[in-house]
Design a protein around this motif. Structure first.
Motif, PDB file in Angstrom:
ATOM      1  N   ILE A 155     -82.673  48.909  13.706  1.00 11.61           N
ATOM      2  CA  ILE A 155     -82.445  47.461  13.642  1.00 11.61           C
ATOM      3  C   ILE A 155     -81.019  47.129  14.059  1.00 11.61           C
ATOM      4  N   SER A 156     -80.866  45.976  14.709  1.00 11.38           N
ATOM      5  CA  SER A 156     -79.554  45.446  15.070  1.00 11.38           C
ATOM      6  C   SER A 156     -79.608  43.934  14.879  1.00 11.38           C
ATOM      7  N   SER A 157     -78.526  43.256  15.180  1.00 15.30           N
ATOM      8  CA  SER A 157     -78.530  41.796  15.072  1.00 15.30           C
ATOM      9  C   SER A 157     -79.421  41.162  16.139  1.00 15.30           C
ATOM     10  N   GLY A 158     -79.828  41.924  17.147  1.00 21.10           N
ATOM     11  CA  GLY A 158     -80.644  41.391  18.227  1.00 21.10           C
ATOM     12  C   GLY A 158     -82.122  41.701  18.144  1.00 21.10           C
ATOM     13  N   GLY A 159     -82.515  42.612  17.246  1.00 23.14           N
ATOM     14  CA  GLY A 159     -83.927  42.958  17.152  1.00 23.14           C
ATOM     15  C   GLY A 159     -84.144  44.195  16.306  1.00 23.14           C
ATOM     16  N   ALA A 160     -85.418  44.602  16.212  1.00 23.53           N
ATOM     17  CA  ALA A 160     -85.765  45.769  15.406  1.00 23.53           C
ATOM     18  C   ALA A 160     -87.027  46.428  15.940  1.00 23.53           C
ATOM     19  N   PHE A 161     -87.174  47.698  15.560  1.00 23.95           N
ATOM     20  CA  PHE A 161     -88.401  48.420  15.851  1.00 23.95           C
ATOM     21  C   PHE A 161     -89.193  48.525  14.560  1.00 23.95           C
ATOM     22  N   PHE A 162     -90.505  48.284  14.650  1.00 28.79           N
ATOM     23  CA  PHE A 162     -91.404  48.330  13.498  1.00 28.79           C
ATOM     24  C   PHE A 162     -92.494  49.353  13.779  1.00 28.79           C
ATOM     25  N   HIS A 163     -92.631  50.351  12.902  1.00 33.03           N
ATOM     26  CA  HIS A 163     -93.711  51.329  13.050  1.00 33.03           C
ATOM     27  C   HIS A 163     -95.033  50.681  12.664  1.00 33.03           C
ATOM     28  N   THR A 164     -96.039  50.831  13.517  1.00 32.29           N
ATOM     29  CA  THR A 164     -97.390  50.371  13.231  1.00 32.29           C
ATOM     30  C   THR A 164     -98.354  51.041  14.197  1.00 32.29           C
ATOM     31  N   SER A 165     -99.543  51.316  13.714  1.00 34.77           N
ATOM     32  CA  SER A 165    -100.563  51.890  14.589  1.00 34.77           C
ATOM     33  C   SER A 165    -101.313  50.802  15.353  1.00 34.77           C
ATOM     34  N   ASP A 166    -101.035  49.537  15.002  1.00 30.49           N
ATOM     35  CA  ASP A 166    -101.710  48.407  15.645  1.00 30.49           C
ATOM     36  C   ASP A 166    -100.680  47.354  16.080  1.00 30.49           C
ATOM     37  N   PRO A 167     -99.848  47.674  17.093  1.00 28.53           N
ATOM     38  CA  PRO A 167     -98.803  46.732  17.510  1.00 28.53           C
ATOM     39  C   PRO A 167     -99.381  45.471  18.146  1.00 28.53           C
ATOM     40  N   LEU A 168     -98.628  44.398  18.045  1.00 26.59           N
ATOM     41  CA  LEU A 168     -99.001  43.131  18.668  1.00 26.59           C
ATOM     42  C   LEU A 168     -98.760  43.207  20.178  1.00 26.59           C
ATOM     43  N   LEU A 169     -99.370  42.307  20.907  1.00 31.42           N
ATOM     44  CA  LEU A 169     -99.202  42.276  22.358  1.00 31.42           C
ATOM     45  C   LEU A 169     -97.783  41.849  22.737  1.00 31.42           C
ATOM     46  N   GLU A 170     -97.293  42.383  23.830  1.00 31.11           N
ATOM     47  CA  GLU A 170     -95.976  41.982  24.336  1.00 31.11           C
ATOM     48  C   GLU A 170     -95.981  40.483  24.606  1.00 31.11           C
ATOM     49  N   GLY A 171     -94.894  39.811  24.227  1.00 31.09           N
ATOM     50  CA  GLY A 171     -94.773  38.379  24.421  1.00 31.09           C
ATOM     51  C   GLY A 171     -95.250  37.550  23.231  1.00 31.09           C
ATOM     52  N   THR A 172     -95.868  38.189  22.223  1.00 25.48           N
ATOM     53  CA  THR A 172     -96.347  37.462  21.043  1.00 25.48           C
ATOM     54  C   THR A 172     -95.173  36.908  20.244  1.00 25.48           C
ATOM     55  N   GLU A 173     -95.211  35.610  19.965  1.00 27.13           N
ATOM     56  CA  GLU A 173     -94.187  34.956  19.140  1.00 27.13           C
ATOM     57  C   GLU A 173     -94.500  35.226  17.675  1.00 27.13           C
ATOM     58  N   VAL A 174     -93.464  35.548  16.882  1.00 26.49           N
ATOM     59  CA  VAL A 174     -93.661  35.883  15.476  1.00 26.49           C
ATOM     60  C   VAL A 174     -92.598  35.236  14.602  1.00 26.49           C
ATOM     61  N   ARG A 175     -92.929  35.116  13.309  1.00 23.67           N
ATOM     62  CA  ARG A 175     -91.960  34.766  12.270  1.00 23.67           C
ATOM     63  C   ARG A 175     -91.798  36.002  11.396  1.00 23.67           C
ATOM     64  N   ILE A 176     -90.564  36.319  11.052  1.00 22.82           N
ATOM     65  CA  ILE A 176     -90.289  37.546  10.308  1.00 22.82           C
ATOM     66  C   ILE A 176     -89.465  37.228   9.061  1.00 22.82           C
ATOM     67  N   ASP A 177     -89.860  37.837   7.953  1.00 26.03           N
ATOM     68  CA  ASP A 177     -89.056  37.843   6.733  1.00 26.03           C
ATOM     69  C   ASP A 177     -88.555  39.268   6.542  1.00 26.03           C
ATOM     70  N   LEU A 178     -87.248  39.467   6.640  1.00 29.66           N
ATOM     71  CA  LEU A 178     -86.622  40.764   6.379  1.00 29.66           C
ATOM     72  C   LEU A 178     -86.086  40.733   4.955  1.00 29.66           C
ATOM     73  N   ILE A 179     -86.531  41.644   4.101  1.00 23.34           N
ATOM     74  CA  ILE A 179     -86.128  41.656   2.695  1.00 23.34           C
ATOM     75  C   ILE A 179     -84.907  42.557   2.536  1.00 23.34           C
ATOM     76  N   LEU A 180     -83.840  41.987   1.988  1.00 23.52           N
ATOM     77  CA  LEU A 180     -82.589  42.723   1.787  1.00 23.52           C
ATOM     78  C   LEU A 180     -82.401  43.052   0.311  1.00 23.52           C
ATOM     79  N   PRO A 181     -82.481  44.332  -0.074  1.00 18.66           N
ATOM     80  CA  PRO A 181     -82.172  44.680  -1.456  1.00 18.66           C
ATOM     81  C   PRO A 181     -80.657  44.595  -1.648  1.00 18.66           C
TER      82      PRO A 181
END
Length: 104
Positions: free
Chosen positions: A34-60
């Motif tokens: 992760i950086s201030s510009g983006g992140a990599f998320f492990h998943t076996s079912d990734p979304l299509l390139e170009g998909t717009e998303v909303r993300i909640d990043l939880i900070l302990p």
């Protein structure tokens, strides 16, 4: 091998919720690179390139003085930049909010 990306990256496993506005479900994933510009998320079912998303990043915040047991959430929008067999990279836009978890 020389790093070609311009933003400092961190190997942090932050719990995250990814919502696609056109779908009824959400993906509960963990960040890796992760950086201030983006992140990599492990998943076996990734979304299509170009998909717009909303993300909640939880900070302990447990390690910070006077914040034991507290958490905060970064709310940010992004877009799937690339996908592969290991997961997907999402680029963040520059607008975000940081709020205490009690306010969610």
């Amino acid at each position: 091998m020389q790093e070609l990306r311009g933003l400092e990256r961190f190997n942090l496993g932050l719990p995250s919720r990814i919502v696609v506005p056109t779908r009824d479900d959400a993906l509960d994933l963990t960040t890796e690179d992760i950086s201030s510009g983006g992140a990599f998320f492990h998943t076996s079912d990734p979304l299509l390139e170009g998909t717009e998303v909303r993300i909640d990043l939880i900070l302990p915040l447990d390690k910070l003085k006077n914040l034991k047991g507290k958490r905060a959430c970064i709310k940010i929008n992004g877009k799937v930049l690339r996908k592969g067999s290991e997961g997907m990279a999402i680029v963040f836009n520059r607008r975000y909010k940081i709020i205490p978890m009690e306010d969610i």
